[in-house]
Design a protein around this motif. Structure first.
Motif, PDB file in Angstrom:
ATOM      1  N   LEU A 224       0.806  -1.217   0.000  1.00  0.00           N
ATOM      2  CA  LEU A 224       0.000   0.000   0.000  1.00  0.00           C
ATOM      3  C   LEU A 224       0.842   1.271   0.000  1.00  0.00           C
ATOM      4  CD1 LEU A 224      -2.855  -0.979   2.488  1.00  0.00           C
ATOM      5  CD2 LEU A 224      -3.017  -0.742   0.004  1.00  0.00           C
ATOM      6  N   GLU A 225       2.155   1.138   0.201  1.00  0.00           N
ATOM      7  CA  GLU A 225       3.016   2.322   0.199  1.00  0.00           C
ATOM      8  C   GLU A 225       3.022   3.028  -1.156  1.00  0.00           C
ATOM      9  OE1 GLU A 225       6.876   1.145   1.540  1.00  0.00           O
ATOM     10  OE2 GLU A 225       6.202   0.914   3.613  1.00  0.00           O
ATOM     11  N   VAL A 226       2.778   2.269  -2.214  1.00  0.00           N
ATOM     12  CA  VAL A 226       2.745   2.834  -3.560  1.00  0.00           C
ATOM     13  C   VAL A 226       1.327   2.706  -4.089  1.00  0.00           C
ATOM     14  CG1 VAL A 226       3.656   2.659  -5.900  1.00  0.00           C
ATOM     15  CG2 VAL A 226       5.133   2.134  -3.937  1.00  0.00           C
TER      16      VAL A 226
ATOM     17  N   ASP B 207      -2.898   2.714 -10.147  1.00  0.00           N
ATOM     18  CA  ASP B 207      -4.055   3.321 -10.817  1.00  0.00           C
ATOM     19  C   ASP B 207      -5.379   2.859 -10.218  1.00  0.00           C
ATOM     20  OD1 ASP B 207      -2.386   4.743 -12.475  1.00  0.00           O
ATOM     21  OD2 ASP B 207      -2.484   3.257 -14.094  1.00  0.00           O
ATOM     22  N   SER B 208      -5.438   1.607  -9.840  1.00  0.00           N
ATOM     23  CA  SER B 208      -6.674   1.062  -9.277  1.00  0.00           C
ATOM     24  C   SER B 208      -6.899   1.523  -7.843  1.00  0.00           C
ATOM     25  CB  SER B 208      -6.638  -0.466  -9.321  1.00  0.00           C
ATOM     26  OG  SER B 208      -5.615  -0.940  -8.469  1.00  0.00           O
ATOM     27  N   GLY B 209      -5.927   2.221  -7.269  1.00  0.00           N
ATOM     28  CA  GLY B 209      -6.044   2.675  -5.886  1.00  0.00           C
ATOM     29  C   GLY B 209      -5.828   1.564  -4.884  1.00  0.00           C
ATOM     30  N   ASN B 210      -5.275   0.422  -5.366  1.00  0.00           N
ATOM     31  CA  ASN B 210      -5.006  -0.726  -4.492  1.00  0.00           C
ATOM     32  C   ASN B 210      -6.272  -1.237  -3.810  1.00  0.00           C
ATOM     33  OD1 ASN B 210      -2.316  -0.546  -5.176  1.00  0.00           O
ATOM     34  ND2 ASN B 210      -1.748   0.591  -3.352  1.00  0.00           N
ATOM     35  N   GLU B 211      -7.370  -1.142  -4.505  1.00  0.00           N
ATOM     36  CA  GLU B 211      -8.656  -1.518  -3.927  1.00  0.00           C
ATOM     37  C   GLU B 211      -8.678  -2.968  -3.450  1.00  0.00           C
ATOM     38  OE1 GLU B 211     -11.884  -0.116  -2.314  1.00  0.00           O
ATOM     39  OE2 GLU B 211     -10.550   1.147  -3.485  1.00  0.00           O
TER      40      GLU B 211
ATOM     41  N   ASN C 192      -9.465  -4.141   0.291  1.00  0.00           N
ATOM     42  CA  ASN C 192     -10.574  -5.065   0.587  1.00  0.00           C
ATOM     43  C   ASN C 192     -10.102  -6.244   1.429  1.00  0.00           C
ATOM     44  OD1 ASN C 192     -12.415  -3.465  -0.770  1.00  0.00           O
ATOM     45  ND2 ASN C 192     -12.203  -4.594  -2.692  1.00  0.00           N
ATOM     46  N   VAL C 193      -8.917  -6.766   1.127  1.00  0.00           N
ATOM     47  CA  VAL C 193      -8.360  -7.866   1.935  1.00  0.00           C
ATOM     48  C   VAL C 193      -8.105  -7.386   3.357  1.00  0.00           C
ATOM     49  CG1 VAL C 193      -6.360  -9.381   2.255  1.00  0.00           C
ATOM     50  CG2 VAL C 193      -7.376  -9.128  -0.003  1.00  0.00           C
ATOM     51  N   PHE C 194      -7.509  -6.202   3.488  1.00  0.00           N
ATOM     52  CA  PHE C 194      -7.228  -5.626   4.802  1.00  0.00           C
ATOM     53  C   PHE C 194      -8.522  -5.514   5.604  1.00  0.00           C
ATOM     54  CE2 PHE C 194      -4.992  -3.158   7.864  1.00  0.00           C
ATOM     55  CZ  PHE C 194      -3.648  -3.217   7.546  1.00  0.00           C
ATOM     56  N   GLN C 195      -9.542  -4.955   4.967  1.00  0.00           N
ATOM     57  CA  GLN C 195     -10.826  -4.764   5.644  1.00  0.00           C
ATOM     58  C   GLN C 195     -11.472  -6.104   5.999  1.00  0.00           C
ATOM     59  OE1 GLN C 195     -13.286  -2.138   3.365  1.00  0.00           O
ATOM     60  NE2 GLN C 195     -14.071  -1.181   5.214  1.00  0.00           N
ATOM     61  N   SER C 196     -11.339  -7.091   5.125  1.00  0.00           N
ATOM     62  CA  SER C 196     -11.915  -8.411   5.395  1.00  0.00           C
ATOM     63  C   SER C 196     -11.234  -9.092   6.577  1.00  0.00           C
ATOM     64  CB  SER C 196     -11.802  -9.302   4.158  1.00  0.00           C
ATOM     65  OG  SER C 196     -12.570  -8.779   3.104  1.00  0.00           O
ATOM     66  N   VAL C 197      -9.917  -8.947   6.668  1.00  0.00           N
ATOM     67  CA  VAL C 197      -9.188  -9.533   7.798  1.00  0.00           C
ATOM     68  C   VAL C 197      -9.624  -8.890   9.110  1.00  0.00           C
ATOM     69  CG1 VAL C 197      -6.901  -9.701   8.874  1.00  0.00           C
ATOM     70  CG2 VAL C 197      -7.200 -10.327   6.482  1.00  0.00           C
ATOM     71  N   VAL C 198      -9.767  -7.576   9.104  1.00  0.00           N
ATOM     72  CA  VAL C 198     -10.224  -6.874  10.314  1.00  0.00           C
ATOM     73  C   VAL C 198     -11.635  -7.335  10.678  1.00  0.00           C
ATOM     74  CG1 VAL C 198     -10.806  -4.618  11.280  1.00  0.00           C
ATOM     75  CG2 VAL C 198      -8.696  -4.902   9.968  1.00  0.00           C
TER      76      VAL C 198
END
Length: 144
Positions: free
Chosen positions: A31-33, A36-40, A44-50
């Motif tokens: 996520l540091e970079v 174009d897609s905004g790393n969506e 989403n993976v980050f949010q799903s893990v939380v």
């Protein structure tokens, strides 16, 4: 027999609470970079893990309460009290650490490295809190 089944559920919920956070370290690095897609996908993976950790935490707390009620431990046991104190801190931290930062990352136009670093640091802190609680549950130290 019921105690053993609840204990097994409790242990599985601990694994489900802690385990998925390991994959967040490389994701926070990605996520540091901003692409174009905004790393969506990463977000989403980050949010799903939380979200998984939150739901596993509900099972963890519920099964822990049942274990204290039907088991040999009381609410006045030191390691249970310390676990509950750290649990309260971790719940407060979980609510403040991830969702606002993920929202901020999505809305940012620049400064992604700082937010990604902040997310990675939050994962370290949360993992430390979880592992301290795990130590109390496994070691069951007599503190008072």
């Amino acid at each position: 027999m019921l105690y053993k089944v609840i204990l097994y559920i409790h242990i599985l919920s601990v694994i489900s609470s802690i385990g998925p956070f390991v994959i967040l370290f490389p994701i926070a690095k990605k996520l540091e970079v901003r692409e174009d897609s905004g790393n969506e996908g990463y977000l989403n993976v980050f949010q799903s893990v939380v979200r998984l950790a939150k739901h596993a935490g509900h099972v963890l707390v519920g099964s822990g309460v049942v274990l204290v009620i039907i088991g040999p431990w009381t609410w006045k046991t030191a390691w249970i009290d310390m676990t509950l104190i750290i649990l309260a801190a971790s719940l407060y931290f979980l609510a403040r650490a991830f969702s606002p930062k993920l929202r901020k990352y999505r809305e940012q136009k620049e400064g992604f490295r700082e937010t990604a670093d902040s997310l990675r640091n939050a994962v370290y802190i949360y993992m430390a809190l979880l592992l301290i609680m795990l130590w109390f549950m496994v070691a069951k130290p007599v503190l008072w």
